[in-house]
Design an enzyme around this catalytic site. Structure first.
Site, short mmCIF file in Angstrom:
data_model
loop_
_atom_site.label_atom_id
_atom_site.label_comp_id
_atom_site.label_asym_id
_atom_site.label_seq_id
_atom_site.Cartn_x
_atom_site.Cartn_y
_atom_site.Cartn_z
N CYS A 354 48.55 8.91 20.24
CA CYS A 354 47.48 8.00 20.65
C CYS A 354 47.31 7.97 22.16
CB CYS A 354 47.73 6.59 20.13
SG CYS A 354 49.38 5.99 20.46
N HIS A 647 51.13 1.00 20.77
CA HIS A 647 49.98 1.80 20.36
C HIS A 647 48.91 1.73 21.44
CE1 HIS A 647 47.17 3.80 17.82
NE2 HIS A 647 46.35 2.77 17.77
#
Lengths: 732, 70
Positions: A354, A647
């Protein structure tokens, strides 16, 4: 060298106007001629005859001139054939026309002996009388590689392969009959080329010299004022002062060529005329000259230029047959509307990637970078293009802007990143900022091909797209406390890394939140702003007694203060919040929410503003009238979670004021509030682009994408004819 | 020709000979395209043509009209 020019003029005169005694060059009814004769003249008798009558008095003169020039020519060339040419030239008057029997006798000319080599051993003497066997073979023209300017002493210019002058008859000009009378004889094409090469578009040093010397107005001596050259004789006259007009009248030479643009002007029609054949020749000559220019300029010039190479014109796009086919098979056309989603495409997470996805989303929405890649500006010079990260970025842009809505799998990009930035390899979680810097570094190194060749390894002089966009100059001033002497260094930087309140290294002189209305940030007391961080970043800092610097003027170690300011602002500024703290004591993430504005004025943080800052006047009025230092936010990268596991997501701005949240493969529409508040998220990286440019590039982008619909209007007609007639026609 | 004009002519000659003039021209062309000058003038030309009618307009007309603007 000048001889070549005038001689060809004179030759042309005699060739066209039939010389002595035989005025019937074009009146002869033509039995079917397989050769490239002068069918166009058949309808053009009246004007030509008139011209001839006016010319008759001249021809005697000019024919003599021809012979004289030929001898001079012979001296210049110093070739054995010159003697033969003199004879041949003497035969010009009789040879330069079609005789009633329908056989073409090609007019001879110096430097053009090559074109008549039907039999390689044929002597020049015979060439004038030679009848081409049957039709004029195409190879005839192909064997004529010698540029007229390139015969004789110009051997160092390798004759470029000219596209063969078509052996078909010249198309009659629809509007100007006078041009048709010019297109007579076998040599007009060649002679026209000479004119273009020598006087209009000069590619070689020799032709440039000839142009420099001879292209001045014969009347007033100027080299300005829209100089034109007479097509029938050696005369240069300026247009603005009507000197060329006078010449045209007195000599009845109706055609002249503009030495600046190459257009043909007809004095009878009183306008520029566009003849298809001539246009074709002109285009070729111009292209050749530009190519020559480009090839010599890259060796000689060292000037940096961010354009696609000087000498490379922006070529107009003319559809080719295969392109037409492609367009026919793909009838869907794209229109840019405010709700278009081209450019928005998710990226599959390949395993903790990510961090990469977010940076990729941010980069692909960087306006200037996007324009660079979408206009295909990258020229790869890597030894192995499969390893070139810039090429991969290029294809990534293509993928993301293809309109394909399904998420893209950036496995190739990941692979290349692993190869080129080992420290980022592996599937564990990485730092997005680290990735950004590493990516920029690799892209910069791989951009060698776009940087005019040199200085790619010199960080101070690189002109690649990455440096043009991202590199700013960070000025560091160290002031000796003893003598107050300042030592200044300027380092290139790609981003600005800001410490945050709450970190153990932080030192916040101002309580966060105060005086933060400079940039229109939401002024909530207690909440630090981006401006606060920048202020802290650019404040003078005491280095302490344990870190004395050697002062050049004091010649001793002294305590000093150090101040960082921006000397040169990059086009795209990246602000990085140092949330991940790796100190001796601990590793943690600082989650303090920092508020930031949509528009940021960097003026207070520039080196030039230091003075006013020291006097305590930090705040500049927001409407300082100077937009140069104003930035506009276009991407925000957020990190949720902890240092160990988290994240990354990003917000990107799309098409002026629409924001979208990119969470790997999922793209959702977001509001500006979402972006600015990012509650619960802690933004880590912000990318801002300089204000005026954003508008400019949007305009360009619309132009870029709209180019297709615009042209498609025209293509639509062609395609319509495609579907109607079921046949593919070449572009007219 | 007075001295000034002589000097200009000499400079111009040198510029042409070395090819610098062409380079400068191309550079200028590219810059003008980039900043939109060319497009603006083109639009103006179109207006002039619309006014005068496509069949009757000549290059001289256009030159007269757009030279001051350019």
């Amino acid at each position: 060298m000048d001889e070549k020019g005038p001689f060809s003029w004179v030759l042309m005169t005699t060739g066209i106007h039939a010389g002595r005694g035989t005025p019937q060059v074009c009146v002869a009814p033509a039995p079917p001629r397989p050769v490239a004769a002068e069918p166009g003249e058949q309808g053009e008798e009246p004007p030509l005859v008139e011209a001839e009558e006016a010319e008759e008095a001249e021809t005697a003169e000019t024919a003599e001139k021809a012979e004289r020039k030929v001898e001079a020519e012979a001296k210049v060339e110093g070739k054995a054939e010159a003697a033969g040419k003199a004879e041949a030239a003497g035969k010009v008057e009789t040879a330069g026309k079609v005789d009633a029997a329908g056989k073409v006798e090609t007019a001879e000319g110096p430097g053009r002996r090559v074109e008549l080599k039907l039999e390689p051993e044929s002597e020049p003497v015979r060439e004038a009388e030679q009848e081409p066997k049957g039709e004029q073979k195409p190879e005839l023209e192909d064997e004529n590689p010698a540029r007229s300017g390139g015969g004789g002493g110009r051997d160092e210019v390798p004759p470029p392969t000219l596209p063969s002058d078509p052996s078909r008859p010249p198309d009659p000009s629809p509007r100007c009959s006078h041009v048709n009378s010019f297109k007579v004889g076998e040599n007009w094409r060649q002679e026209l080329r000479v004119i273009y090469q020598c006087f209009v578009w000069c590619g070689t040093p020799e032709t440039r010299k000839s142009k420099a010397k001879s292209c001045i107005c014969h009347v007033c001596g100027t080299h300005l004022n829209r100089l034109h050259s007479c097509l029938s004789c050696v005369f240069f006259g300026c247009f603005t002062e009507k000197h060329i007009h006078e010449h045209a009248e007195t000599k009845q030479h109706n055609l002249a060529v503009d030495l600046y643009y190459g257009g043909i002007y007809c004095f009878m029609c009183k306008d520029y005329v566009y003849d298809k054949d001539i246009e074709q020749i002109a285009k070729e000559e111009q292209g050749e000259a530009l190519k020559l220019q480009a090839s010599s300029s890259t060796e000689v010039s060292h000037q940096q230029c961010s354009m696609p190479g000087l000498g490379e014109k922006y070529p107009t796009w003319e559809t080719t047959k295969p392109e037409l086919e492609l367009l026919g098979h793909n009838p869907r056309r794209r229109r840019i509307t405010s709700s278009f989603t081209i450019g928005l495409r998710g990226l599959i997470n390949l395993g903790n990637t990510c961090f990469m996805n977010c940076i990729v989303q941010a980069l692909t929405h960087t306006p200037i970078l996007r324009d660079f890649f979408l206009s295909d500006r990258h020229r790869c010079e890597m030894p192995s293009p499969e390893l070139c990260l810039v090429c991969e970025m290029s294809s990534l842009f293509r993928e993301l802007y293809s309109g394909n809505p399904s998420p893209h799998v950036p496995y190739k990009l990941l692979h290349l990143v692993w190869i080129h930035a080992r420290h980022l390899a592996g599937y564990r979680q990485q730092d997005a900022h680290e990735f950004l810097i590493a990516a920029l570094d690799v892209l910069h190194r791989h951009c060698k091909g776009d940087d005019a060749g040199k200085a790619a390894n010199n960080p101070n002089h690189c002109n690649c797209i990455i440096d043009q966009i991202f590199t700013g100059g960070l000025q560091s001033d160290v002031t000796c406390q003893a003598c107050h002497g300042v030592s200044t260094t300027i380092d290139p930087c790609w981003d600005i890394s800001l410490d945050l309140p709450g970190s153990c290294t932080s030192f916040w002189p101002l309580s966060p939140g105060r005086e933060s209305s400079v940039n229109g940030e939401s002024h909530i007391p207690g909440i630090p702003t981006l401006t606060d961080c920048l202020r802290r970043f650019t404040r003078p800092e005491h280095l302490g007694s344990s870190a004395k610097i050697k002062c050049g003027s004091c010649q001793s170690y002294q305590e000093s203060t150090k101040q960082l300011t921006m000397k040169k602002l990059p086009v795209v500024a990246c602000f990085h919040f140092k949330r991940f703290e790796h100190s001796a004591k601990q590793r943690r993430k600082i989650t303090t929410y920092i508020s930031f504005p949509l528009e940021l004025d960097m003026t207070p943080f520039m080196a030039s503003s230091k003075e006013s800052r020291m006097n305590g006047q930090l705040q500049l009025p927001t409407n300082s009238g100077n937009d140069e230092n104003k930035y506009s936010l276009f991407a925000v990268v957020n990190h949720q979670g902890t240092l160990e596991s988290g994240h990354y997501t990003s917000f990107i701005r799309h098409h002026k004021d629409q924001w979208f949240k990119c969470d790997d493969a999922v793209i959702t529409k977001a509001s500006i509030k979402d972006v600015l508040d990012s509650e619960g998220n802690s933004s880590e990286i912000k990318l801002t682009s300089r204000l005026p440019l954003v508008e400019g590039t949007d305009h360009q982008r619309e132009q870029l994408c709209l180019a297709l619909p615009d042209r498609s209007a025209h293509l639509g007609e062609t395609l319509l004819s495609l579907s109607n007639r079921g046949a593919i026609q070449a572009q007219p | 020709m007075n001295k000034d004009a002589q000097m200009r002519a000499a400079i111009n000659q040198k510029l042409i000979e070395t090819g610098e003039r062409e380079r400068l021209k191309e550079l200028l062309r590219a810059k003008l395209i980039e900043c939109g000058w060319k497009d603006q003038l083109k639009a103006h030309c179109k207006e002039v043509i619309k006014e005068k009618g496509l069949e009757h307009v000549t290059v001289d007309d256009l030159v007269a009209e757009i030279t001051p603007k350019g």
